[in-house]
Design a protein around this motif. Structure first.
Motif, short mmCIF file in Angstrom:
data_model
loop_
_atom_site.label_atom_id
_atom_site.label_comp_id
_atom_site.label_asym_id
_atom_site.label_seq_id
_atom_site.Cartn_x
_atom_site.Cartn_y
_atom_site.Cartn_z
N GLN A 185 63.12 75.19 52.72
CA GLN A 185 62.48 74.08 52.01
C GLN A 185 61.88 73.10 53.02
N GLN A 186 60.65 72.70 52.76
CA GLN A 186 59.94 71.84 53.70
C GLN A 186 59.95 70.39 53.24
N PRO A 187 59.69 69.45 54.14
CA PRO A 187 59.69 68.03 53.77
C PRO A 187 58.62 67.72 52.73
N GLU A 188 58.89 66.69 51.96
CA GLU A 188 57.90 66.19 51.01
C GLU A 188 57.09 65.09 51.70
N ILE A 189 55.79 65.28 51.79
CA ILE A 189 54.90 64.30 52.41
C ILE A 189 54.12 63.59 51.32
N VAL A 190 54.27 62.28 51.24
CA VAL A 190 53.62 61.48 50.19
C VAL A 190 52.58 60.59 50.85
N HIS A 191 51.39 60.54 50.25
CA HIS A 191 50.32 59.68 50.75
C HIS A 191 50.15 58.50 49.79
N ALA A 192 50.06 57.30 50.34
CA ALA A 192 49.92 56.10 49.52
C ALA A 192 48.98 55.13 50.22
N MET A 193 48.52 54.14 49.46
CA MET A 193 47.64 53.12 50.02
C MET A 193 48.47 52.06 50.74
N ASP A 194 47.90 51.48 51.79
CA ASP A 194 48.66 50.52 52.58
C ASP A 194 49.02 49.26 51.80
N ALA A 195 48.27 48.95 50.73
CA ALA A 195 48.61 47.81 49.89
C ALA A 195 49.93 48.01 49.17
N ASP A 196 50.36 49.26 49.05
CA ASP A 196 51.62 49.58 48.37
C ASP A 196 52.77 49.77 49.35
N PHE A 197 52.59 49.37 50.59
CA PHE A 197 53.61 49.58 51.63
C PHE A 197 54.95 48.99 51.23
N THR A 198 56.01 49.76 51.40
CA THR A 198 57.36 49.30 51.10
C THR A 198 58.36 50.08 51.95
N ALA A 199 59.50 49.47 52.20
CA ALA A 199 60.57 50.16 52.91
C ALA A 199 61.81 50.22 52.02
N ALA A 200 61.61 50.26 50.72
CA ALA A 200 62.73 50.17 49.78
C ALA A 200 63.49 51.47 49.62
N ARG A 201 62.87 52.61 49.95
CA ARG A 201 63.51 53.89 49.75
C ARG A 201 64.36 54.28 50.96
N ALA A 202 65.59 54.70 50.73
CA ALA A 202 66.47 55.16 51.81
C ALA A 202 66.27 56.65 52.05
N ARG A 203 66.50 57.10 53.28
CA ARG A 203 66.37 58.51 53.60
C ARG A 203 67.40 59.34 52.85
N LYS A 204 67.02 60.55 52.52
CA LYS A 204 67.91 61.51 51.88
C LYS A 204 68.04 62.73 52.78
N ARG A 205 68.98 63.62 52.43
CA ARG A 205 69.14 64.84 53.20
C ARG A 205 67.88 65.71 53.13
N LEU A 206 67.24 65.76 51.95
CA LEU A 206 65.96 66.45 51.85
C LEU A 206 64.89 65.53 52.42
N PRO A 207 64.25 65.90 53.53
CA PRO A 207 63.32 64.98 54.18
C PRO A 207 62.14 64.61 53.28
N ARG A 208 61.84 63.33 53.25
CA ARG A 208 60.70 62.81 52.51
C ARG A 208 60.06 61.72 53.36
#
Length: 265
Positions: free
Chosen positions: A222-245
């Motif tokens: 299983q490969q990491p999940e790569i998510v693309h977002a706009m810089d206006a939506d920048f946040t650091a609210a999500r914590a890392r999980k064992r499945l890389p994202r």
């Protein structure tokens, strides 16, 4: 074969710098933002696959994460020493170096503490007091304002006759002394060496295990999940999980003369 295409530097490169003399890599082979463009010009893309979740893979992830923090601390402190104690950069760079250095030694929801990992040896005795002072400095001065190194004062401005003519608030702060910063640099280097030494046997075990893996087996990882977002939506609210994202933030720029979307200037 189901693999991801990443532009990466050669893994194992310990110290690399771009044309401007800035370090581009951490000891663990992580490419930092300021070095990305310079390195990718001459680097062919590498085909990689992320290892499945095993005890040794998790251990390698934790050690790599700690190595990244320590390299960040080394980079910030190195820039501070280059700038000099009298530079306006001295205080913010030394403060950031302290923050990055202490991260591996505090409780985390996503990795083991470095000083509680049985695979990692302790600090040399001559550097333990430096480590303790850095941790206290971080807790009382950098992360919280509680020490005597910072003195906020309510003061009045006096005229020549001694009458008060105005009131202001001022803060007197003492930055890290240069001599102690040099000892701190020794501490960071020793900690990096300790993590490197702990990482080598993990890599050897994983390399031996990898020799038995076929392309068909690897294609099912299983490969990491790569998510693309706009810089206006920048946040650091999500914590890392064992499945890389991983989330990458970017912006859309329009060339001169192009029609702008409605509502954008």
């Amino acid at each position: 074969m189901a693999v991801l295409l990443f532009d990466l530097p050669p893994i194992g490169a310990d110290r690399e710098y771009d044309a401007g003399g800035q370090r581009n890599l951490t000891r663990s082979g992580t490419l930092t933002g300021e070095g990305r463009a310079a390195n990718l010009v001459n680097m062919p893309p590498l085909q990689i696959a992320v290892l499945p979740d095993t005890a040794d893979a998790r251990l390698l992830v934790d050690l790599t994460s700690h190595a990244s923090d320590l390299s960040e601390a080394a980079h910030a402190l190195g820039c501070a020493l280059d700038a000099g104690e009298g530079s306006s950069l001295w205080e913010p760079l030394t403060s950031h170096a302290v923050t990055a250095y202490v991260r591996p030694f505090i409780v985390s929801n996503v990795r083991a503490r470095l000083d509680e990992m049985p695979e990692v040896s302790g600090l040399p005795p001559n550097l333990r007091s430096v480590h303790d002072r850095i941790r206290k400095y971080r807790n009382t001065t950098i992360a919280h304002s509680q020490s005597e190194l910072v003195m906020p004062l309510p003061i009045t401005i006096l005229n020549d006759e001694g009458h008060g003519v105005d009131i202001i608030g001022v803060t007197v702060a003492h930055p890290m002394p240069y001599a102690f910063a040099q000892r701190f640099a020794e501490l960071i280097a020793a900690s990096e060496d300790i993590v490197d030494q702990a990482t080598q046997p993990v890599l050897e075990r994983l390399r031996a295990w990898l020799r038995d893996m076929t392309p068909e087996m690897i294609s099912g990882w299983q490969q990491p999940e790569i998510v693309h977002a706009m810089d206006a939506d920048f946040t650091a609210a999500r914590a890392r999980k064992r499945l890389p994202r991983f989330t990458t933030y970017g912006r859309v720029e329009h060339l001169a003369g192009q029609e702008q979307p409605e509502g954008r200037q």
